[in-house]
Write a protein that holds these residues in place. Structure first.
Motif, mmCIF file in Angstrom:
data_model
loop_
_atom_site.group_PDB
_atom_site.id
_atom_site.type_symbol
_atom_site.label_atom_id
_atom_site.label_comp_id
_atom_site.label_asym_id
_atom_site.label_seq_id
_atom_site.Cartn_x
_atom_site.Cartn_y
_atom_site.Cartn_z
ATOM 1 N N ASN A 26 -24.629 -6.044 -77.517
ATOM 2 C CA ASN A 26 -23.193 -6.232 -77.726
ATOM 3 C C ASN A 26 -22.408 -5.067 -77.135
ATOM 4 N N ALA A 27 -22.758 -4.657 -75.945
ATOM 5 C CA ALA A 27 -22.155 -3.460 -75.340
ATOM 6 C C ALA A 27 -20.648 -3.577 -75.187
ATOM 7 N N GLU A 28 -20.170 -4.741 -74.816
ATOM 8 C CA GLU A 28 -18.723 -4.901 -74.615
ATOM 9 C C GLU A 28 -17.962 -4.721 -75.925
ATOM 10 N N ALA A 29 -18.473 -5.308 -77.009
ATOM 11 C CA ALA A 29 -17.815 -5.176 -78.314
ATOM 12 C C ALA A 29 -17.860 -3.725 -78.798
ATOM 13 N N HIS A 30 -18.992 -3.064 -78.588
ATOM 14 C CA HIS A 30 -19.109 -1.653 -78.975
ATOM 15 C C HIS A 30 -18.192 -0.784 -78.119
ATOM 16 N N ALA A 31 -17.993 -1.180 -76.873
ATOM 17 C CA ALA A 31 -17.142 -0.406 -75.964
ATOM 18 C C ALA A 31 -15.691 -0.397 -76.428
ATOM 19 N N VAL A 32 -15.254 -1.477 -77.048
ATOM 20 C CA VAL A 32 -13.880 -1.532 -77.565
ATOM 21 C C VAL A 32 -13.691 -0.434 -78.615
ATOM 22 N N ALA A 33 -14.673 -0.297 -79.504
ATOM 23 C CA ALA A 33 -14.590 0.739 -80.538
ATOM 24 C C ALA A 33 -14.782 2.134 -79.936
ATOM 25 N N ALA A 34 -15.581 2.216 -78.884
ATOM 26 C CA ALA A 34 -15.884 3.521 -78.282
ATOM 27 C C ALA A 34 -14.769 4.044 -77.386
ATOM 28 N N ARG A 35 -13.937 3.161 -76.886
ATOM 29 C CA ARG A 35 -12.914 3.552 -75.901
ATOM 30 C C ARG A 35 -12.025 4.711 -76.356
ATOM 31 N N PRO A 36 -11.526 4.739 -77.602
ATOM 32 C CA PRO A 36 -10.698 5.883 -78.001
ATOM 33 C C PRO A 36 -11.436 7.224 -77.886
ATOM 34 N N VAL A 37 -12.728 7.198 -78.112
ATOM 35 C CA VAL A 37 -13.522 8.429 -78.008
ATOM 36 C C VAL A 37 -13.826 8.742 -76.545
ATOM 37 N N THR A 38 -14.255 7.737 -75.795
ATOM 38 C CA THR A 38 -14.610 7.989 -74.399
ATOM 39 C C THR A 38 -13.405 8.414 -73.577
ATOM 40 N N ASP A 39 -12.234 7.869 -73.904
ATOM 41 C CA ASP A 39 -11.023 8.243 -73.165
ATOM 42 C C ASP A 39 -10.680 9.720 -73.351
ATOM 43 N N LYS A 40 -11.092 10.308 -74.465
ATOM 44 C CA LYS A 40 -10.834 11.723 -74.716
ATOM 45 C C LYS A 40 -11.979 12.616 -74.234
ATOM 46 N N VAL A 41 -13.214 12.153 -74.419
ATOM 47 C CA VAL A 41 -14.379 12.993 -74.138
ATOM 48 C C VAL A 41 -14.720 13.037 -72.651
ATOM 49 N N VAL A 42 -14.619 11.916 -71.956
ATOM 50 C CA VAL A 42 -15.015 11.870 -70.542
ATOM 51 C C VAL A 42 -14.232 12.865 -69.688
#
Length: 176
Positions: A26-42
């Motif tokens: 379910n990578a796409e669904a998990h990515a929705v939740a991860a986006r706020p973190v990845t947008d800051k950390v990357v």
């Protein structure tokens, strides 16, 4: 390996293998939740390590994190490089927890309480992983060996100094 370690490592690792498989499916669904973190950390990671090709797509990062959890979880469960695998799992748990259990952003009291429990559970797993990451399986670790070598060198230095003083006294008595 003790019976406790033989049982505890797979038990600790199981949640990461199951969670990693779920995240891959379910990578796409998990990515929705991860986006706020990845947008800051990357951007921070790219700034800190510009020479590394760090993916910016949240789905790709979720898949990388999931693969790391599956591989490190399997390694910990089977006792292969347990300290390294526990450390990798601890590193993967941080972004997972920050992305999936943001209780401070919940407005519904029931959802907030549920997310707080999951956050605390992940925090306790992090503690277990940190312990597993420093567990030397009853064998001396590098830090212990370094302290022991320093202590031995200090003791040997005192013995050599004492022997040198005794030799000096004998030489002085012989010359007199």
């Amino acid at each position: 390996m003790t019976v406790t370690r033989m049982l505890a490592r797979p038990m600790l690792a199981s949640v990461f293998v199951v969670g990693g498989v779920s995240a891959l499916k379910n990578a796409e669904a998990h990515a929705v939740a991860a986006r706020p973190v990845t947008d800051k950390v990357v951007p921070l990671a790219q700034k800190a390590m510009p020479q590394l090709p760090i993916p910016t797509d949240a789905t790709t990062l979720v898949r990388i994190n999931a693969a790391a959890q599956i591989l490190a979880g399997a390694a910990l469960a089977t006792g292969r490089a347990p300290r390294l695998s526990a450390s990798v799992l601890a590193a993967t748990l941080l972004p997972t927890t920050a992305a999936r259990h943001r209780f401070w952003e919940e407005s519904d009291p029931t959802a907030k309480a549920d997310q707080r429990v999951h956050f605390a559970k992940n925090l306790s797993m992090l503690g277990g992983l940190l312990l597993a990451g420093v567990d030397t399986d009853g064998k001396p670790g590098l830090a212990w060996r370094a302290r022991r070598a320093a202590k031995d060198a200090k003791r040997e230095g005192r013995q050599l100094a004492k022997a040198a003083r005794n030799e000096a006294k004998l030489a002085k008595a012989h010359l007199s």
